[in-house]
Design an enzyme around this catalytic site. Structure first.
Site, PDB file in Angstrom:
ATOM      1  N   HIS A 307     -22.245  18.910 -29.808  1.00 54.52           N
ATOM      2  CA  HIS A 307     -22.714  17.456 -30.887  1.00 54.52           C
ATOM      3  C   HIS A 307     -22.887  16.475 -30.411  1.00 54.52           C
ATOM      4  O   HIS A 307     -21.418  16.080 -29.804  1.00 54.52           O
ATOM      5  CB  HIS A 307     -21.244  17.778 -32.122  1.00 54.52           C
ATOM      6  CG  HIS A 307     -21.569  17.460 -33.242  1.00 54.52           C
ATOM      7  ND1 HIS A 307     -21.857  15.339 -33.609  1.00 54.52           N
ATOM      8  CD2 HIS A 307     -22.199  17.587 -34.343  1.00 54.52           C
ATOM      9  CE1 HIS A 307     -22.014  15.394 -34.994  1.00 54.52           C
ATOM     10  NE2 HIS A 307     -22.647  16.296 -35.976  1.00 54.52           N
ATOM     11  N   ASP A 365     -23.021  24.108 -37.743  1.00 53.76           N
ATOM     12  CA  ASP A 365     -23.862  25.152 -37.637  1.00 53.76           C
ATOM     13  C   ASP A 365     -23.974  26.605 -37.362  1.00 53.76           C
ATOM     14  O   ASP A 365     -23.848  27.702 -37.690  1.00 53.76           O
ATOM     15  CB  ASP A 365     -25.449  24.648 -37.500  1.00 53.76           C
ATOM     16  CG  ASP A 365     -25.735  24.122 -37.901  1.00 53.76           C
ATOM     17  OD1 ASP A 365     -26.045  22.421 -36.761  1.00 53.76           O
ATOM     18  OD2 ASP A 365     -26.183  23.297 -38.983  1.00 53.76           O
TER      19      ASP A 365
HETATM   20  C1  SDX Z   1     -26.291  19.116 -36.389  1.00 57.40           C
HETATM   21  O1  SDX Z   1     -25.954  14.397 -35.782  1.00 57.40           O
HETATM   22  C2  SDX Z   1     -25.154  14.932 -36.524  1.00 57.40           C
HETATM   23  O2  SDX Z   1     -24.524  14.676 -37.438  1.00 57.40           O
HETATM   24  C3  SDX Z   1     -25.793  16.431 -36.747  1.00 57.40           C
HETATM   25  C4  SDX Z   1     -25.346  17.290 -37.869  1.00 57.40           C
HETATM   26  C5  SDX Z   1     -24.902  16.676 -39.256  1.00 57.40           C
HETATM   27  O3  SDX Z   1     -24.354  17.016 -39.716  1.00 57.40           O
HETATM   28  O4  SDX Z   1     -26.029  15.928 -39.768  1.00 57.40           O
HETATM   29  O5  SDX Z   1     -24.227  17.197 -37.609  1.00 57.40           O
HETATM   30  C6  SDX Z   1     -25.696  18.555 -37.792  1.00 57.40           C
HETATM   31  O6  SDX Z   1     -27.416  19.170 -36.127  1.00 57.40           O
HETATM   32  C7  SDX Z   1     -25.319  19.751 -35.975  1.00 57.40           C
HETATM   33  C8  SDX Z   1     -25.996  19.806 -33.908  1.00 57.40           C
HETATM   34  C9  SDX Z   1     -26.717  21.064 -33.771  1.00 57.40           C
HETATM   35  N1  SDX Z   1     -26.863  21.619 -32.797  1.00 57.40           N
HETATM   36  C10 SDX Z   1     -27.348  22.569 -32.407  1.00 57.40           C
HETATM   37  O7  SDX Z   1     -25.988  23.001 -32.369  1.00 57.40           O
HETATM   38  C11 SDX Z   1     -28.109  22.577 -31.203  1.00 57.40           C
HETATM   39  C12 SDX Z   1     -27.416  22.423 -30.087  1.00 57.40           C
HETATM   40  N2  SDX Z   1     -26.826  21.566 -29.415  1.00 57.40           N
HETATM   41  C13 SDX Z   1     -27.357  20.587 -28.490  1.00 57.40           C
HETATM   42  O8  SDX Z   1     -29.155  20.538 -28.675  1.00 57.40           O
HETATM   43  C14 SDX Z   1     -26.501  19.185 -28.274  1.00 57.40           C
HETATM   44  O9  SDX Z   1     -25.173  19.645 -28.324  1.00 57.40           O
HETATM   45  C15 SDX Z   1     -27.173  18.122 -29.454  1.00 57.40           C
HETATM   46  C16 SDX Z   1     -28.331  17.926 -29.805  1.00 57.40           C
HETATM   47  C17 SDX Z   1     -25.999  18.831 -30.729  1.00 57.40           C
HETATM   48  C18 SDX Z   1     -25.953  17.240 -28.652  1.00 57.40           C
HETATM   49  O10 SDX Z   1     -26.876  16.886 -27.767  1.00 57.40           O
HETATM   50  P1  SDX Z   1     -26.869  15.555 -26.865  1.00 57.40           P
HETATM   51  O11 SDX Z   1     -25.645  14.156 -27.562  1.00 57.40           O
HETATM   52  O12 SDX Z   1     -27.535  15.009 -25.168  1.00 57.40           O
HETATM   53  O13 SDX Z   1     -25.423  16.305 -25.521  1.00 57.40           O
HETATM   54  P2  SDX Z   1     -24.376  15.778 -25.241  1.00 57.40           P
HETATM   55  O14 SDX Z   1     -25.143  14.312 -24.172  1.00 57.40           O
HETATM   56  O15 SDX Z   1     -23.179  15.313 -26.152  1.00 57.40           O
HETATM   57  O16 SDX Z   1     -24.565  16.991 -23.599  1.00 57.40           O
HETATM   58  C19 SDX Z   1     -23.166  16.288 -22.861  1.00 57.40           C
HETATM   59  C20 SDX Z   1     -23.822  17.913 -22.326  1.00 57.40           C
HETATM   60  C21 SDX Z   1     -24.664  17.675 -21.182  1.00 57.40           C
HETATM   61  O17 SDX Z   1     -24.986  17.968 -20.158  1.00 57.40           O
HETATM   62  P3  SDX Z   1     -24.636  16.964 -18.746  1.00 57.40           P
HETATM   63  O18 SDX Z   1     -26.124  16.415 -18.847  1.00 57.40           O
HETATM   64  O19 SDX Z   1     -23.613  15.933 -19.408  1.00 57.40           O
HETATM   65  O20 SDX Z   1     -24.708  17.987 -17.510  1.00 57.40           O
HETATM   66  O21 SDX Z   1     -23.203  18.800 -22.564  1.00 57.40           O
HETATM   67  C22 SDX Z   1     -24.591  19.329 -22.570  1.00 57.40           C
HETATM   68  C23 SDX Z   1     -25.837  18.762 -22.182  1.00 57.40           C
HETATM   69  O22 SDX Z   1     -26.558  19.165 -21.215  1.00 57.40           O
HETATM   70  N3  SDX Z   1     -25.146  20.177 -23.586  1.00 57.40           N
HETATM   71  C24 SDX Z   1     -24.395  21.717 -23.539  1.00 57.40           C
HETATM   72  C25 SDX Z   1     -24.990  22.326 -25.193  1.00 57.40           C
HETATM   73  N4  SDX Z   1     -25.485  20.719 -25.814  1.00 57.40           N
HETATM   74  C26 SDX Z   1     -24.596  20.004 -25.380  1.00 57.40           C
HETATM   75  N5  SDX Z   1     -25.052  22.806 -22.653  1.00 57.40           N
HETATM   76  C27 SDX Z   1     -24.807  24.045 -23.228  1.00 57.40           C
HETATM   77  N6  SDX Z   1     -25.322  24.855 -24.852  1.00 57.40           N
HETATM   78  C28 SDX Z   1     -24.999  23.350 -25.366  1.00 57.40           C
HETATM   79  N7  SDX Z   1     -25.294  23.465 -27.200  1.00 57.40           N
END
Ligand code: SDX
Length: 430
Positions: A307, A365
């Protein structure tokens, strides 16, 4: 906002005082509104990870603590003790309603669940295999062609009417998008049913027989609505605010929010999560996918995990997990392959140091997708249900922005990296 504090920014030969405001909860904010005028520079924050786009009193998230408050009330208490329409009232008006206020509000919503009958023709314009989100975007946008008497955003009464219409009619629109998709006749809302029961009946009843709503499923459905109601300035809410800042009518703004929510990184994650579970297929293939999620050269991410704000467990996921266990037990679907993979994936990911270090926990989700799958919804209906739930959050934030006398059109700037001025070259000389 009292700006007793300030920060001094030193830019070459200039010193600029930037006021600092303290919130009732969360980090202080630096007011940079005069930065360009006084310093001739922009700030740079693609994705807005360090940017407050507005001040608000509706919802507060503490990502480190895993806390979510609606008008100060913790989400776990609301999910346990309240219900969706009462949470709608709280988000819209700022206080929990008295018994009389709640009854009046519920009657108002219940008596506006039907659509203008001419709108049924809109559904028929779509292919049967249209994604229900495409239908939702189209039909909600088209509401501005039907409800002209609630499109003047400068009129508080019309804003109120549009708010009630949207909250009341979204379940009907979402249910009819589903019915159209599967080739079954529309089921009309009933005024003797509560909001969640009405939606389940409009989705699953057929004219050929009576449909009894299971109270445990209705409770789980209502809890899903409540847990998705609002979430600060997430991507779709920011879209609604930006659309509204130009003066666009409420139906067009909510259609814009629905379009943004559709993305798999946002509200489309619950559908993407179930499709991922289907692709994994069996418990013994989970390590392969966890390895892919860790592999920086592989764009694959675990859908339903992580998230932007929560760097602890999503408090909604904690409550949703309880509902998932109740629904799975009731429906006896533990042996559903996708749900078995989900349970095993959750355990393996939570036990894996990589996810713990990066604070990648299952989000709302992950569990909502499991419940909706168990209830018999196709994955294509997961995000429409999220949109239905979030309508009150979008509307509350839209209302708050319009009630701010200082609000203005949103117009971000950019870090330009393109060509500087150059003269046109005639095609013969290229
Ligand atoms: C919702 O904003 C909101 O409030 C949204 C929401 C709402 O109620 O409106 O909560 C609803 O959208 C929930 C999120 C649903 N999305 C997913 O489940 C899709 C999978 N999640 C990711 O795409 C991701 O976690 C995000 C988009 C949610 C967040 O993306 P960020 O901000 O880029 O993630 P981050 O900066 O915290 O990542 C930190 C690290 C990164 O690696 P590094 O670059 O540090 O090496 O964690 C990795 C990311 O690559 N990472 C993941 C991951 N999510 C982040 N690696 C594997 N699987 C994942 N799901």
């Amino acid at each position: 906002m009292a700006d007793s504090k300030s920060a001094t920014l030193r830019l070459e030969d200039k010193e600029i005082e930037l006021p600092i405001y303290s919130p009732t909860a969360g980090p202080d904010v630096l007011d940079i509104r005069k930065l360009y005028a006084q310093g001739g520079v922009f700030t740079y924050d693609p994705g807005f990870t360090s940017t407050a786009s507005c001040d608000s009193t509706i919802t507060f998230i503490d990502g480190d603590k895993g806390e979510l408050l609606h008008r100060g009330y913790p989400i776990d208490q609301l999910a346990e003790k309240s219900h969706y329409l009462e949470v709608c009232y709280l988000l819209l008006y700022g206080e929990l309603p008295t018994g009389e206020q709640l009854e009046e509000f519920e009657n108002l919503v219940t008596n506006h669940t039907m659509l203008h009958d001419q709108m049924t023709y809109f559904f028929r314009g779509f292919r049967r295999d249209a994604h229900p989100m495409a239908i939702l975007v189209g039909v909600v946008g088209a509401m501005s062609a039907f409800y002209h008497d609630s499109t003047d955003i400068s009129d508080p009464h019309q804003r109120e009417v549009a708010s009630i219409r949207l909250i009341a009619k979204m379940p009907t629109i979402a249910a009819w998008a589903y019915k159209y998709h599967i080739g079954q006749p529309f089921v009309y809302p009933r005024n003797d049913l509560d909001y969640a029961s009405n939606f389940l009946r409009m989705c699953f009843a057929v004219p050929a027989e009576e449909y009894e709503v299971n109270p445990i499923l209705a409770r789980a459905m209502d809890r899903i609505f409540t847990l998705h109601a609002d979430h600060e300035q997430n991507a779709s809410t920011s879209t609604v605010r930006l659309a509204s800042s130009s003066g666009a009518n409420p139906f067009a703004c909510i259609a814009a929010g629905i379009a943004c929510l559709w993305g798999p990184a946002h509200g489309g994650a619950n559908q993407a999560c179930l499709e991922m579970l289907e692709e994994i297929g069996s418990v013994d293939r989970i390590p392969e996918y966890i390895a892919r999620a860790k592999d920086k050269s592989d764009p694959f991410r675990l859908m339903g995990f992580g998230h932007r704000v929560y760097k602890n467990f999503d408090p909604r996921a904690t409550v949703m997990k309880q509902s998932a266990d109740e629904v799975l037990e009731l429906l006896g679907v533990e042996n559903n392959p996708k749900l078995q993979v989900a349970k095993a994936l959750e355990k393996q990911a939570l036990d894996d140091p990589y996810f713990a270090e990066k604070k990648l926990f299952p989000n709302v989700d992950f569990y909502s997708g499991i419940i909706l799958e168990a209830m018999g919804f196709p994955t294509s209906m997961f995000t429409p249900i999220f949109a239905l739930s979030r309508t009150v959050g979008w509307i509350s934030q839209w209302k708050e922005q319009l009630e701010d006398p200082h609000h203005k059109i949103g117009r971000p700037r950019q870090l330009y990296q393109g060509d500087t001025t150059r003269d046109y070259i005639d095609v013969e000389k290229r």
